[in-house]
Design a protein around this motif. Sequence first.
Motif, short mmCIF file in Angstrom:
data_model
loop_
_atom_site.label_atom_id
_atom_site.label_comp_id
_atom_site.label_asym_id
_atom_site.label_seq_id
_atom_site.Cartn_x
_atom_site.Cartn_y
_atom_site.Cartn_z
N LEU A 155 54.31 88.33 66.50
CA LEU A 155 55.02 89.43 65.82
C LEU A 155 56.00 90.10 66.78
O LEU A 155 57.14 90.39 66.42
N LYS A 156 55.57 90.34 68.01
CA LYS A 156 56.47 90.95 68.99
C LYS A 156 57.65 90.03 69.31
O LYS A 156 58.76 90.50 69.54
N ALA A 157 57.39 88.72 69.29
CA ALA A 157 58.46 87.77 69.60
C ALA A 157 59.53 87.75 68.52
O ALA A 157 60.72 87.55 68.82
N VAL A 158 59.14 87.92 67.26
CA VAL A 158 60.13 87.87 66.17
C VAL A 158 60.74 89.24 65.90
O VAL A 158 61.75 89.34 65.17
N ASP A 207 59.45 100.68 64.21
CA ASP A 207 58.30 101.53 63.88
C ASP A 207 57.37 100.81 62.90
O ASP A 207 56.15 100.95 62.96
N ALA A 208 57.96 100.03 61.99
CA ALA A 208 57.16 99.27 61.04
C ALA A 208 56.31 98.24 61.78
O ALA A 208 55.12 98.07 61.48
N VAL A 209 56.90 97.55 62.74
CA VAL A 209 56.15 96.58 63.53
C VAL A 209 55.00 97.27 64.26
O VAL A 209 53.88 96.75 64.35
N GLY A 210 55.28 98.47 64.78
CA GLY A 210 54.22 99.23 65.43
C GLY A 210 53.05 99.53 64.51
O GLY A 210 51.89 99.51 64.93
N MET A 211 53.32 99.77 63.24
CA MET A 211 52.25 100.01 62.27
C MET A 211 51.44 98.75 62.05
O MET A 211 50.20 98.79 61.99
N LEU A 259 50.90 96.49 64.14
CA LEU A 259 50.14 96.20 65.35
C LEU A 259 48.94 97.12 65.54
O LEU A 259 48.16 96.94 66.48
N THR A 260 48.78 98.11 64.66
CA THR A 260 47.67 99.05 64.81
C THR A 260 46.79 99.15 63.57
O THR A 260 45.73 99.77 63.64
N ARG A 261 47.19 98.55 62.45
CA ARG A 261 46.44 98.71 61.20
C ARG A 261 46.04 97.37 60.62
O ARG A 261 46.82 96.42 60.64
N ASP A 262 44.85 97.33 60.06
CA ASP A 262 44.37 96.12 59.40
C ASP A 262 45.28 95.71 58.26
O ASP A 262 45.57 94.52 58.08
N ALA A 263 45.72 96.67 57.46
CA ALA A 263 46.57 96.38 56.31
C ALA A 263 47.61 97.47 56.15
O ALA A 263 47.36 98.63 56.50
N THR A 300 46.52 90.14 49.55
CA THR A 300 45.87 90.33 48.25
C THR A 300 45.99 89.13 47.32
O THR A 300 45.14 88.97 46.43
N GLY A 301 47.04 88.33 47.47
CA GLY A 301 47.28 87.25 46.52
C GLY A 301 47.86 87.72 45.20
O GLY A 301 47.95 86.94 44.24
N ARG A 302 48.27 88.99 45.14
CA ARG A 302 48.83 89.54 43.89
C ARG A 302 50.35 89.53 43.93
O ARG A 302 50.96 89.43 44.99
N ASP A 303 50.93 89.69 42.76
CA ASP A 303 52.38 89.81 42.66
C ASP A 303 52.84 91.26 42.81
O ASP A 303 54.01 91.52 43.11
N THR A 304 51.93 92.19 42.56
CA THR A 304 52.25 93.62 42.69
C THR A 304 51.17 94.30 43.51
O THR A 304 50.10 93.74 43.73
N PHE A 305 51.47 95.53 43.94
CA PHE A 305 50.53 96.31 44.76
C PHE A 305 50.02 95.48 45.93
O PHE A 305 48.82 95.40 46.21
N ARG A 306 50.95 94.88 46.62
CA ARG A 306 50.58 93.99 47.72
C ARG A 306 50.26 94.77 49.00
O ARG A 306 50.74 95.88 49.22
N LEU A 307 49.48 94.13 49.84
CA LEU A 307 49.16 94.65 51.16
C LEU A 307 49.42 93.54 52.18
O LEU A 307 49.20 92.36 51.89
N TYR A 308 49.87 93.94 53.36
CA TYR A 308 50.24 92.97 54.38
C TYR A 308 49.52 93.30 55.70
O TYR A 308 49.24 94.47 55.98
N GLY A 309 49.24 92.27 56.47
CA GLY A 309 48.59 92.48 57.76
C GLY A 309 48.84 91.33 58.71
O GLY A 309 49.20 90.22 58.30
N VAL A 310 48.66 91.61 59.99
CA VAL A 310 48.84 90.59 61.03
C VAL A 310 47.78 89.50 60.86
O VAL A 310 46.62 89.79 60.59
#
Length: 294
Positions: A230-233, A244-248, A250-254, A284-294
Motif C-alpha cells: 500500500l505504501k509503495a502504490v 490521509d486516506a492511506v493512513g486510515m 494502515l490503522t483500521r481493520d475496515a 463485504t462482497g456487496r454492490d452497496t454499503f461496501r467496506l474496504y481493508g488492507v
Amino acid sequence: MTFARRDRSIDPDTLPRMPSWVTSARAETLEDVAFLSGAALSHLHLVLGREEVPQALLRDRLALRAAEACVAFSGRPERVGELRDAVHLLRPGDLPGPAGETCVAWRRAVERPLSIKALGRALAGLEPGQIATWLDAGQGVPVCRAAMVLEAVLREAPCADVAGLILADAALAQALGWEHLVPLLAAGLKRADLRKHGDDLRLACHRALISSAVEAARQAADLARRAAHLKAVAPKLRAKGAGDAVGMFLTRDAVAPSSLPLPDRAARRLCDRLVDLGAVRELTGRDTFRLYGV
C-alpha cells in the motif's frame, strides 16, 4: 502524508518466523504448556517490536477476532461480517446493538496506550476503582497474572466475559511491558474454559496463548507485506486527501468510503483504484454499503 520507499532494513519478508517446534510439540503438563506459551509470546514480542508491522491495524484486526469470540460465547449468531457492519455502517444516533457494543469495547481497548482511563473508556459500565482492583488481583508471571485477573472478574461478575477477557489481556500486556493491549486470550479460549479455576484455568490460558500468539504473528507478517505494498502504490494516487486516506487504511481493520476525507464520489473512486492496484480488498462482497481493508 508521505511514505518512504521500501527499504531492505524494514523489509517485511525479514520478519522472524515462529519456530516450528512451538506448534508441533505435544505438551500435556502445565509446565510443558507454560514453556511453549512463553516461547510463543517471546516470539510475538519480537514481531511486535518491528517497525514494518502496522501495529494499530494489527490490534484492530485482533480486536475484531476477540469480539467475534466473545459474541460466540454469549450464544449470539453475529460473525466478522456482521460485526464490521454494526460498527462501520452506523448512522448518527443509531445504537450498535449487543454484538456491536462488544466490538466497540474491544476496539476502544486497543486504540490508546494502556491505562485505567483507557480501559474505562472501553468498559464504560465499570468504575475506575473496580478496574484497578481487578487488575491488582493478578500476581506472578505474565500468564498467571492474566488468568488470575480473569478468574477474579468472573468470580464477582459471572456474566462479564468481555470485561474479564479485556482486563486479562491488559494484565498480560502490562506484565510483558507492552504499551498497548493486544487481544489474545479470547480467540484462543473455549466457552467452557471461562468456568475453570486455578491450575485448570492457567493451563487453558497457556494453551490459548500458544495458538493466539502464533496466529497474531502470522497476521503481523501478512499485514506487514500488505502495508508495504500500500505504501509503495501511494505515490500513484493523485486525489487530494489520498495520503490521509492511506493512513486510515494502515490503522483500521475496515474503512467505509464515506469515512474517508474525500467527497463521496472521489472516495469511491479511490477505493476502486486501490482494489485495482491490489493494495486493499473489498471485504463485504456487496454492490452497496461496501467496506474496504488492507
